[in-house]
Design a protein around this motif. Sequence first.
Motif, PDB file in Angstrom:
ATOM      1  N   TRP A 199      46.278  25.762  36.503  1.00 24.32           N
ATOM      2  CA  TRP A 199      45.417  26.948  35.952  1.00 24.32           C
ATOM      3  C   TRP A 199      46.245  28.001  36.867  1.00 24.32           C
ATOM      4  O   TRP A 199      46.475  27.567  37.657  1.00 24.32           O
ATOM      5  CB  TRP A 199      44.030  26.271  36.559  1.00 24.32           C
ATOM      6  CG  TRP A 199      43.575  25.073  36.314  1.00 24.32           C
ATOM      7  CD1 TRP A 199      43.778  23.727  36.357  1.00 24.32           C
ATOM      8  CD2 TRP A 199      42.600  25.267  34.945  1.00 24.32           C
ATOM      9  NE1 TRP A 199      42.763  23.119  35.679  1.00 24.32           N
ATOM     10  CE2 TRP A 199      42.240  23.497  34.857  1.00 24.32           C
ATOM     11  CE3 TRP A 199      42.575  25.380  33.966  1.00 24.32           C
ATOM     12  CZ2 TRP A 199      41.595  23.031  33.304  1.00 24.32           C
ATOM     13  CZ3 TRP A 199      41.621  25.521  32.584  1.00 24.32           C
ATOM     14  CH2 TRP A 199      41.299  24.260  32.841  1.00 24.32           C
ATOM     15  N   TYR A 200      46.451  28.967  36.298  1.00 18.78           N
ATOM     16  CA  TYR A 200      46.760  30.282  36.611  1.00 18.78           C
ATOM     17  C   TYR A 200      45.257  30.799  37.343  1.00 18.78           C
ATOM     18  O   TYR A 200      44.735  31.602  36.402  1.00 18.78           O
ATOM     19  CB  TYR A 200      46.877  31.587  35.441  1.00 18.78           C
ATOM     20  CG  TYR A 200      48.156  32.158  35.760  1.00 18.78           C
ATOM     21  CD1 TYR A 200      49.091  32.306  37.148  1.00 18.78           C
ATOM     22  CD2 TYR A 200      47.671  33.574  35.303  1.00 18.78           C
ATOM     23  CE1 TYR A 200      50.187  32.701  36.586  1.00 18.78           C
ATOM     24  CE2 TYR A 200      48.376  34.476  35.841  1.00 18.78           C
ATOM     25  CZ  TYR A 200      49.676  34.494  36.368  1.00 18.78           C
ATOM     26  OH  TYR A 200      50.885  35.066  37.290  1.00 18.78           O
ATOM     27  N   HIS A 201      45.351  31.625  38.814  1.00 15.90           N
ATOM     28  CA  HIS A 201      44.348  32.208  39.164  1.00 15.90           C
ATOM     29  C   HIS A 201      44.478  33.622  39.245  1.00 15.90           C
ATOM     30  O   HIS A 201      46.071  34.311  39.598  1.00 15.90           O
ATOM     31  CB  HIS A 201      44.199  31.781  40.497  1.00 15.90           C
ATOM     32  CG  HIS A 201      43.792  30.236  40.832  1.00 15.90           C
ATOM     33  ND1 HIS A 201      42.536  29.897  41.551  1.00 15.90           N
ATOM     34  CD2 HIS A 201      43.806  29.112  40.215  1.00 15.90           C
ATOM     35  CE1 HIS A 201      42.583  28.806  41.590  1.00 15.90           C
ATOM     36  NE2 HIS A 201      42.770  28.241  40.531  1.00 15.90           N
ATOM     37  N   ARG A 202      43.731  34.857  39.031  1.00 16.27           N
ATOM     38  CA  ARG A 202      43.880  35.943  39.275  1.00 16.27           C
ATOM     39  C   ARG A 202      42.472  36.504  39.854  1.00 16.27           C
ATOM     40  O   ARG A 202      41.248  35.439  39.749  1.00 16.27           O
ATOM     41  CB  ARG A 202      43.879  36.294  37.861  1.00 16.27           C
ATOM     42  CG  ARG A 202      45.367  36.005  36.909  1.00 16.27           C
ATOM     43  CD  ARG A 202      46.724  36.684  37.113  1.00 16.27           C
ATOM     44  NE  ARG A 202      46.523  37.959  37.517  1.00 16.27           N
ATOM     45  CZ  ARG A 202      47.118  38.777  37.085  1.00 16.27           C
ATOM     46  NH1 ARG A 202      47.371  38.218  35.392  1.00 16.27           N
ATOM     47  NH2 ARG A 202      47.138  40.526  37.309  1.00 16.27           N
ATOM     48  N   LEU A 203      43.041  37.807  40.433  1.00 13.62           N
ATOM     49  CA  LEU A 203      41.726  38.188  40.677  1.00 13.62           C
ATOM     50  C   LEU A 203      40.532  39.126  39.382  1.00 13.62           C
ATOM     51  O   LEU A 203      41.845  39.256  38.886  1.00 13.62           O
ATOM     52  CB  LEU A 203      42.016  39.308  41.855  1.00 13.62           C
ATOM     53  CG  LEU A 203      42.379  39.268  43.560  1.00 13.62           C
ATOM     54  CD1 LEU A 203      43.436  40.324  43.435  1.00 13.62           C
ATOM     55  CD2 LEU A 203      41.401  38.915  44.023  1.00 13.62           C
ATOM     56  N   ALA A 204      39.469  38.237  40.106  1.00 15.84           N
ATOM     57  CA  ALA A 204      38.656  39.184  38.363  1.00 15.84           C
ATOM     58  C   ALA A 204      38.525  40.965  38.309  1.00 15.84           C
ATOM     59  O   ALA A 204      39.470  41.426  39.383  1.00 15.84           O
ATOM     60  CB  ALA A 204      37.303  39.243  39.252  1.00 15.84           C
ATOM     61  N   ARG A 205      38.882  40.944  36.947  1.00 17.70           N
ATOM     62  CA  ARG A 205      39.074  42.434  37.138  1.00 17.70           C
ATOM     63  C   ARG A 205      37.702  42.218  35.748  1.00 17.70           C
ATOM     64  O   ARG A 205      37.843  41.778  35.369  1.00 17.70           O
ATOM     65  CB  ARG A 205      40.124  43.230  37.063  1.00 17.70           C
ATOM     66  CG  ARG A 205      41.031  42.192  35.598  1.00 17.70           C
ATOM     67  CD  ARG A 205      42.448  42.589  35.896  1.00 17.70           C
ATOM     68  NE  ARG A 205      43.419  42.862  34.763  1.00 17.70           N
ATOM     69  CZ  ARG A 205      42.884  42.623  33.654  1.00 17.70           C
ATOM     70  NH1 ARG A 205      42.340  42.834  33.497  1.00 17.70           N
ATOM     71  NH2 ARG A 205      44.340  41.587  33.276  1.00 17.70           N
ATOM     72  N   VAL A 210      46.156  31.517  48.513  1.00 14.08           N
ATOM     73  CA  VAL A 210      46.408  31.826  47.460  1.00 14.08           C
ATOM     74  C   VAL A 210      46.128  33.946  47.306  1.00 14.08           C
ATOM     75  O   VAL A 210      47.071  34.468  48.375  1.00 14.08           O
ATOM     76  CB  VAL A 210      44.140  31.642  47.090  1.00 14.08           C
ATOM     77  CG1 VAL A 210      43.668  32.987  47.464  1.00 14.08           C
ATOM     78  CG2 VAL A 210      44.314  32.444  46.330  1.00 14.08           C
ATOM     79  N   ARG A 211      46.888  33.955  45.704  1.00 15.69           N
ATOM     80  CA  ARG A 211      47.620  35.153  45.898  1.00 15.69           C
ATOM     81  C   ARG A 211      46.783  34.940  44.262  1.00 15.69           C
ATOM     82  O   ARG A 211      46.885  33.998  43.424  1.00 15.69           O
ATOM     83  CB  ARG A 211      48.651  35.790  45.920  1.00 15.69           C
ATOM     84  CG  ARG A 211      49.403  34.553  45.378  1.00 15.69           C
ATOM     85  CD  ARG A 211      50.802  34.912  45.825  1.00 15.69           C
ATOM     86  NE  ARG A 211      51.793  34.317  44.853  1.00 15.69           N
ATOM     87  CZ  ARG A 211      52.717  33.103  44.892  1.00 15.69           C
ATOM     88  NH1 ARG A 211      52.148  32.701  45.933  1.00 15.69           N
ATOM     89  NH2 ARG A 211      53.124  32.318  44.273  1.00 15.69           N
ATOM     90  N   ASP A 212      47.046  37.184  43.998  1.00 12.70           N
ATOM     91  CA  ASP A 212      46.510  37.358  42.533  1.00 12.70           C
ATOM     92  C   ASP A 212      48.432  36.471  42.269  1.00 12.70           C
ATOM     93  O   ASP A 212      49.079  36.355  42.357  1.00 12.70           O
ATOM     94  CB  ASP A 212      46.308  38.811  42.271  1.00 12.70           C
ATOM     95  CG  ASP A 212      46.264  38.925  41.138  1.00 12.70           C
ATOM     96  OD1 ASP A 212      45.504  38.341  40.208  1.00 12.70           O
ATOM     97  OD2 ASP A 212      46.259  39.766  40.371  1.00 12.70           O
ATOM     98  N   GLY A 213      47.628  35.932  40.619  1.00 13.03           N
ATOM     99  CA  GLY A 213      48.392  35.251  40.054  1.00 13.03           C
ATOM    100  C   GLY A 213      49.623  34.478  40.544  1.00 13.03           C
ATOM    101  O   GLY A 213      51.064  34.007  40.802  1.00 13.03           O
ATOM    102  N   ILE A 214      48.462  32.898  40.771  1.00 11.01           N
ATOM    103  CA  ILE A 214      49.243  32.062  41.177  1.00 11.01           C
ATOM    104  C   ILE A 214      48.980  30.486  40.372  1.00 11.01           C
ATOM    105  O   ILE A 214      47.698  30.794  40.040  1.00 11.01           O
ATOM    106  CB  ILE A 214      49.180  31.548  42.896  1.00 11.01           C
ATOM    107  CG1 ILE A 214      50.041  30.342  43.464  1.00 11.01           C
ATOM    108  CG2 ILE A 214      47.629  31.595  42.543  1.00 11.01           C
ATOM    109  CD1 ILE A 214      49.396  30.890  44.658  1.00 11.01           C
ATOM    110  N   TRP A 215      49.497  29.406  40.418  1.00  6.42           N
ATOM    111  CA  TRP A 215      49.111  28.414  39.759  1.00  6.42           C
ATOM    112  C   TRP A 215      49.125  27.890  40.664  1.00  6.42           C
ATOM    113  O   TRP A 215      49.542  27.424  41.661  1.00  6.42           O
ATOM    114  CB  TRP A 215      50.732  27.836  38.477  1.00  6.42           C
ATOM    115  CG  TRP A 215      50.733  29.027  37.451  1.00  6.42           C
ATOM    116  CD1 TRP A 215      52.060  29.793  37.199  1.00  6.42           C
ATOM    117  CD2 TRP A 215      49.911  28.537  36.563  1.00  6.42           C
ATOM    118  NE1 TRP A 215      52.230  30.283  35.545  1.00  6.42           N
ATOM    119  CE2 TRP A 215      50.769  29.264  34.957  1.00  6.42           C
ATOM    120  CE3 TRP A 215      48.968  27.892  35.407  1.00  6.42           C
ATOM    121  CZ2 TRP A 215      50.594  30.049  33.745  1.00  6.42           C
ATOM    122  CZ3 TRP A 215      48.951  27.439  34.622  1.00  6.42           C
ATOM    123  CH2 TRP A 215      49.335  28.754  33.728  1.00  6.42           C
TER     124      TRP A 215
END
Length: 191
Positions: free
Chosen positions: A112-118, A80-85
């Motif tokens: 689905w597009y995954h981002r780190l929570a902020r 996983v990484r920030d900004g991955i489909w």
Amino acid sequence: MTMAAARRRVAAMMGTVALLAAVVLTGTATGAAAAATEASSAARVGGWTCPGTPVPDGYVITAYDRNGCSGRGAWLQQPVRDGIWTCSGSPIVSGYVITMYDRNGCSGIGAWYHRLARDGIWTCGGSPIVSGYVVTQYDRNGCSGIGAWYHQLVRNGIWTCPGSPIPPGYRSTTYNATGCNGLGAWYTIRA
């Protein structure tokens, strides 16, 4: 190298040659060769995998090939990484949220597009709410029509939507029926 170590190395190489010969001659791995292939596949982390292969911690499924694994379908597992489909059905790694949806992505099964929570991020309906965050707004048309929720770090005097967690040390008090885009909202303060 000792004689015993040399013999083990030769035996291991012969096993690999026998496995490759079985695949080349028959077109498939059969019997003991198939078991050896599956064992080495299961030991590998990430990459293209067949159905039923567990997704390792910290990995997500990013692609699907309907024809892979002899027609059973194959899944691509990546860290996983920030900004991955990711494909529908992929795990959501702790600390990440889902921010976009593409119903045609991942070979037509949805992505689905995954981002780190902020603080101040819109997420799709069904996305996890990371510890320490609350939901403060709702957009029924967001996230390609699925609905979207606005995440903020909890603080004293914040209005929260229905279903929002109330972190330890806080409590809800006053209710506003028009808050959260008509869903209602609760005023959250330090306990």
